[in-house]
Motif scaffolding. Structure first.
Motif, PDB file in Angstrom:
ATOM      1  N   PRO A 393     109.172  97.705  43.720  1.00  0.00           N
ATOM      2  CA  PRO A 393     109.581  97.469  45.112  1.00  0.00           C
ATOM      3  C   PRO A 393     111.084  97.291  45.259  1.00  0.00           C
ATOM      4  N   ARG A 394     111.733  96.683  44.233  1.00  0.00           N
ATOM      5  CA  ARG A 394     113.169  96.503  44.307  1.00  0.00           C
ATOM      6  C   ARG A 394     113.894  97.849  44.278  1.00  0.00           C
ATOM      7  N   GLN A 395     113.441  98.769  43.422  1.00  0.00           N
ATOM      8  CA  GLN A 395     114.043 100.104  43.384  1.00  0.00           C
ATOM      9  C   GLN A 395     113.811 100.855  44.695  1.00  0.00           C
ATOM     10  N   TYR A 396     112.608 100.714  45.230  1.00  0.00           N
ATOM     11  CA  TYR A 396     112.282 101.389  46.491  1.00  0.00           C
ATOM     12  C   TYR A 396     113.167 100.852  47.621  1.00  0.00           C
ATOM     13  N   ALA A 397     113.378  99.531  47.651  1.00  0.00           N
ATOM     14  CA  ALA A 397     114.222  98.927  48.687  1.00  0.00           C
ATOM     15  C   ALA A 397     115.684  99.336  48.511  1.00  0.00           C
ATOM     16  N   VAL A 410     122.005 107.142  44.721  1.00  0.00           N
ATOM     17  CA  VAL A 410     121.117 106.063  44.293  1.00  0.00           C
ATOM     18  C   VAL A 410     119.833 106.642  43.685  1.00  0.00           C
ATOM     19  N   GLY A 411     119.296 107.702  44.301  1.00  0.00           N
ATOM     20  CA  GLY A 411     118.103 108.339  43.756  1.00  0.00           C
ATOM     21  C   GLY A 411     118.339 108.889  42.362  1.00  0.00           C
ATOM     22  N   LEU A 412     119.476 109.520  42.155  1.00  0.00           N
ATOM     23  CA  LEU A 412     119.799 110.054  40.828  1.00  0.00           C
ATOM     24  C   LEU A 412     119.967 108.930  39.813  1.00  0.00           C
ATOM     25  N   THR A 413     120.560 107.808  40.252  1.00  0.00           N
ATOM     26  CA  THR A 413     120.740 106.670  39.354  1.00  0.00           C
ATOM     27  C   THR A 413     119.401 106.098  38.913  1.00  0.00           C
ATOM     28  N   ILE A 414     118.488 105.913  39.862  1.00  0.00           N
ATOM     29  CA  ILE A 414     117.157 105.402  39.521  1.00  0.00           C
ATOM     30  C   ILE A 414     116.421 106.398  38.631  1.00  0.00           C
ATOM     31  N   ALA A 415     116.528 107.676  38.955  1.00  0.00           N
ATOM     32  CA  ALA A 415     115.847 108.707  38.163  1.00  0.00           C
ATOM     33  C   ALA A 415     116.361 108.736  36.732  1.00  0.00           C
ATOM     34  N   ALA A 416     117.653 108.560  36.539  1.00  0.00           N
ATOM     35  CA  ALA A 416     118.231 108.594  35.192  1.00  0.00           C
ATOM     36  C   ALA A 416     117.680 107.465  34.328  1.00  0.00           C
ATOM     37  N   THR A 417     117.444 106.292  34.923  1.00  0.00           N
ATOM     38  CA  THR A 417     116.891 105.185  34.149  1.00  0.00           C
ATOM     39  C   THR A 417     115.394 105.355  33.900  1.00  0.00           C
ATOM     40  N   MET A 418     114.687 105.886  34.888  1.00  0.00           N
ATOM     41  CA  MET A 418     113.238 106.010  34.784  1.00  0.00           C
ATOM     42  C   MET A 418     112.801 107.191  33.916  1.00  0.00           C
ATOM     43  N   PHE A 419     113.529 108.283  33.983  1.00  0.00           N
ATOM     44  CA  PHE A 419     113.113 109.527  33.319  1.00  0.00           C
ATOM     45  C   PHE A 419     114.111 109.932  32.231  1.00  0.00           C
ATOM     46  N   SER A 517     125.545  96.479  25.443  1.00  0.00           N
ATOM     47  CA  SER A 517     126.861  95.968  25.060  1.00  0.00           C
ATOM     48  C   SER A 517     127.824  95.954  26.244  1.00  0.00           C
ATOM     49  N   LYS A 518     127.856  97.052  26.997  1.00  0.00           N
ATOM     50  CA  LYS A 518     128.799  97.145  28.113  1.00  0.00           C
ATOM     51  C   LYS A 518     128.424  96.207  29.250  1.00  0.00           C
ATOM     52  N   ALA A 519     127.118  95.982  29.457  1.00  0.00           N
ATOM     53  CA  ALA A 519     126.681  95.088  30.535  1.00  0.00           C
ATOM     54  C   ALA A 519     126.850  93.626  30.149  1.00  0.00           C
ATOM     55  N   GLY A 520     127.038  93.364  28.858  1.00  0.00           N
ATOM     56  CA  GLY A 520     127.241  91.994  28.414  1.00  0.00           C
ATOM     57  C   GLY A 520     126.001  91.132  28.497  1.00  0.00           C
ATOM     58  N   VAL A 521     124.830  91.728  28.263  1.00  0.00           N
ATOM     59  CA  VAL A 521     123.584  90.973  28.303  1.00  0.00           C
ATOM     60  C   VAL A 521     123.003  90.884  26.896  1.00  0.00           C
ATOM     61  N   ARG A 522     122.233  89.830  26.639  1.00  0.00           N
ATOM     62  CA  ARG A 522     121.668  89.642  25.301  1.00  0.00           C
ATOM     63  C   ARG A 522     120.561  90.637  25.012  1.00  0.00           C
ATOM     64  N   ILE A 523     119.806  90.993  26.049  1.00  0.00           N
ATOM     65  CA  ILE A 523     118.703  91.934  25.861  1.00  0.00           C
ATOM     66  C   ILE A 523     118.430  92.640  27.184  1.00  0.00           C
ATOM     67  N   TYR A 531     115.436  96.968  35.642  1.00  0.00           N
ATOM     68  CA  TYR A 531     116.890  96.969  35.488  1.00  0.00           C
ATOM     69  C   TYR A 531     117.540  96.530  36.801  1.00  0.00           C
ATOM     70  N   SER A 532     118.610  95.764  36.680  1.00  0.00           N
ATOM     71  CA  SER A 532     119.406  95.442  37.865  1.00  0.00           C
ATOM     72  C   SER A 532     120.203  96.668  38.288  1.00  0.00           C
ATOM     73  N   GLN A 533     120.798  96.613  39.475  1.00  0.00           N
ATOM     74  CA  GLN A 533     121.604  97.738  39.934  1.00  0.00           C
ATOM     75  C   GLN A 533     122.769  97.988  38.986  1.00  0.00           C
ATOM     76  N   GLU A 534     123.399  96.916  38.528  1.00  0.00           N
ATOM     77  CA  GLU A 534     124.554  97.073  37.629  1.00  0.00           C
ATOM     78  C   GLU A 534     124.152  97.739  36.323  1.00  0.00           C
ATOM     79  N   ILE A 535     123.045  97.279  35.732  1.00  0.00           N
ATOM     80  CA  ILE A 535     122.590  97.870  34.469  1.00  0.00           C
ATOM     81  C   ILE A 535     122.176  99.326  34.683  1.00  0.00           C
ATOM     82  N   SER A 536     121.513  99.609  35.800  1.00  0.00           N
ATOM     83  CA  SER A 536     121.105 100.988  36.090  1.00  0.00           C
ATOM     84  C   SER A 536     122.306 101.905  36.186  1.00  0.00           C
ATOM     85  N   GLU A 537     123.351 101.452  36.849  1.00  0.00           N
ATOM     86  CA  GLU A 537     124.551 102.282  37.010  1.00  0.00           C
ATOM     87  C   GLU A 537     125.254 102.502  35.675  1.00  0.00           C
TER      88      GLU A 537
END
Length: 585
Positions: A393-397, A410-419, A517-523, A531-537
């Motif tokens: 729902p978050r991606q859809y919103a 935004v659609g291409l960004t979501i698609a790149a993470t999903m597929f 590494s670039k997002a600076g998250v542990r996992i 994925y958050s918007q930042e991580i997706s991008e």
């Protein structure tokens, strides 16, 4: 030439792997050779490099595994790391790689695993050689006076040999006698036409004669590489013309060192032929334009090994020019690359700034919808299949909450993470980097203990995966019982797809590591839907960069694309230091 052994490193490590592989990832180095290594390592390294990713962990782990010591061997200085550099483009990366192989033979490392990296982040062509001193029997190769031995070995290899020069010149791709003469001149020879051919002179002495028959027999017509390389050169020239016009690029050699060791800019020495060029109105070029042309010539020569020379008519006016591409060993009539009028025109023409998402637009389109089972996304691959997956729902919103002109991105960004795995697989099928068919020694359909049918593969590198067939694949296989050739072709297509997916999985995992590494998250979240918007991008850009690297890396070398790197390390000025072995050519 300068040949240097880098400082010894204790502790049994191979920091040279991290140094050279980082250059690969930064786009300023090319792995030219891997000698005496396993096929599995070669496959993994080549796969990662095709996507512009470093393989330092794989290389260092392999070197450590092949550096086991036994008996009385107490040394922990395992790494053997040597650099060899020439002034400018005196030798191509391929020639330096051949030199590296001869050097390893002369130094007693012919049977050791070693890697040869060509760097192109300075004005001088140079290679780095990385190996291990530990032999298979567990004893170390002696490093006693190895700097002196390097000197002696390199001198033997580089002893003057005019015949080799002539053989090298005759390997160039040229279409006319005039182009051949231009190639000879760029190698430092003077040339005069004789009754039976061309006589060469160097340093005031006779360097031999090349028979006219040898020259004419090697003239090439309609070379398949010529058109593609001309397009690449045109792009390179236009890029640097634009940067020179904007003042972003200066000649690499336009500095001098004063007595106080300060580097001061100086005006580049002008080629006298440039002043004999007339503009479109028949008038001499301005002083500023002459300097820009000279800067362009200097940059092309220093960065890419491209020589430009001008041809004059009987009145001394320049009417054309020639291009000698030493990287690909091709001589061009300049007009086939770019008209002279465009070459001397430095008017800035605005261009649309490309987006990393363009690589996805060329491959697929996106659809987002809501069905009885929830929100979903479709990607329609151009000239290929359609894939569908549920989205959160978050991606859809996110997709529906942006402006209309931003929704496609935004659609291409979501698609790149999903597929991502499907996208990588499609790209690898379209732009294959491995000939998996050569790896397959045999195929057989077997019945698994669970009752399902599987495809059993025998590969050259021993790894034998078992691929479970779908009901549809099993049905089609049975329908081809009367056509053995069609059966084998069908099984081969399944095997190729499976092996390609394995490569895609490996690349996807590395991109996820880079994103983390670039997002600076542990996992990272286990599901891309979370994925958050930042991580997706970040993930989308990393994947786009990898796909772009694959799309341009058909035998890519440092000369086909040039990147600027802002960070420097203690090795960056290795070719300018005075210590080490200095040789003359």
């Amino acid at each position: 030439m300068i040949v240097k052994k880098l400082n010894d490193v204790s502790g049994g490590g191979f920091p040279g792997a991290r140094y050279n592989e980082k250059k690969i990832a930064d786009g300023v180095a090319t792995l030219m050779a891997m000698e005496n290594v396993s096929e599995a390592l070669r496959h993994n390294v080549e796969t990662l490099h095709r996507f512009g990713l470093d393989a330092s962990a794989e290389v260092e782990r392999y070197m450590k595994e092949n550096s086991k010591t036994y008996g009385n061997t107490k040394t922990t200085r395992f790494q053997f790391h040597v650099s060899a550099s020439v002034k400018g483009r005196a030798m191509s990366p391929e020639e330096l790689t051949d030199f590296a192989r001869e050097l390893m033979v002369g130094m007693g490392y012919a049977r050791q695993p070693y890697f040869v990296y060509a760097h192109h982040d300075t004005g001088n062509n140079h290679v780095h050689i990385l190996s291990t001193r530990i032999k298979p029997n567990g004893y170390a190769i002696s490093d006693h006076q190895d700097r002196r031995r390097l000197n002696e070995c390199a001198n033997r290899i580089l002893s003057p040999d005019i015949k080799k020069d002539i053989d090298r010149i005759l390997c160039y791709d040229y279409e006319t006698e005039g182009q051949f003469a231009n190639i000879v001149k760029t190698h430092g020879y003077k040339i005069e036409k004789s009754l039976d051919g061309y006589r060469l002179f160097k340093c005031g002495g006779d360097a031999g004669n090349i028979a006219i028959g040898d020259i004419l027999n090697r003239i090439t017509r309609n070379s398949p590489n010529r058109k593609d390389r001309a397009t690449q050169l045109r792009s390179i020239i236009r890029k640097y013309k634009s940067e020179i016009a904007e003042g972003k690029c200066q000649s690499v050699d336009n500095v001098k060192v004063s007595k106080g060791k300060k580097r001061k800019p100086v005006k580049a020495k002008l080629n006298t032929d440039i002043r004999k060029i007339l503009d479109n109105h028949g008038k001499p070029l301005s002083e500023e334009n002459c300097q820009r042309i000279q800067t362009l010539i200097d940059v092309l020569k220093t960065k890419f090994g491209i020589d430009i020379s001008f041809q004059k008519d009987k009145d001394g006016r320049v009417r054309g020019y020639s291009v000698i591409d030493h990287a690909e060993k091709i001589a061009f009539d300049g007009s086939k690359v770019m008209k002279l009028s465009e070459l001397i025109d430095f008017v800035i023409k605005p261009q649309r700034k490309p987006s990393p998402l363009d690589v996805y637009r060329d491959l697929f389109t996106v659809e987002v919808g809501k069905g009885s089972r929830g929100n979903y996304m479709l990607i329609n691959v151009k000239d290929g299949p359609t894939y569908r997956k549920p989205i959160s729902p978050r991606q859809y919103a996110w997709y529906n909450g942006v402006k209309d002109d931003e929704r496609e991105d935004v659609g291409l960004t979501i698609a790149a993470t999903m597929f991502s795995e499907e996208i990588l697989t499609e790209y690898l099928m379209r732009y294959p980097i491995h000939n998996h068919q050569e790896r397959i020694k045999g195929m057989a359909v077997v019945k698994h203990r669970n009752g399902n049918y599987c495809l059993h593969l025998a590969l050259t590198d021993v790894y034998m995966p078992l691929i479970e067939l779908t009901l549809e694949e099993e049905s089609k296989f049975r329908s081809l019982h009367s056509d053995e050739q069609a059966r084998q072709g069908f099984l081969m297509s399944i095997a190729m797809l499976h092996l390609t997916r394995k490569d895609a999985e490996a690349v996807k995992d590395r991109i996820k590591q880079n994103t983390q590494s670039k997002a600076g998250v542990r996992i990272l979240p286990s599901r891309p839907q979370d994925y958050s918007q930042e991580i997706s991008e970040i993930f989308t850009v990393n994947l786009a960069n990898a796909l772009s690297s694959l799309n341009v890396s058909s035998g890519s070398s440092g000369y086909k694309r040039e990147h600027e790197v802002g960070n420097s390390s203690r090795y960056d000025d290795i070719d300018d230091r005075q210590s080490g072995t200095r040789l003359t050519m």
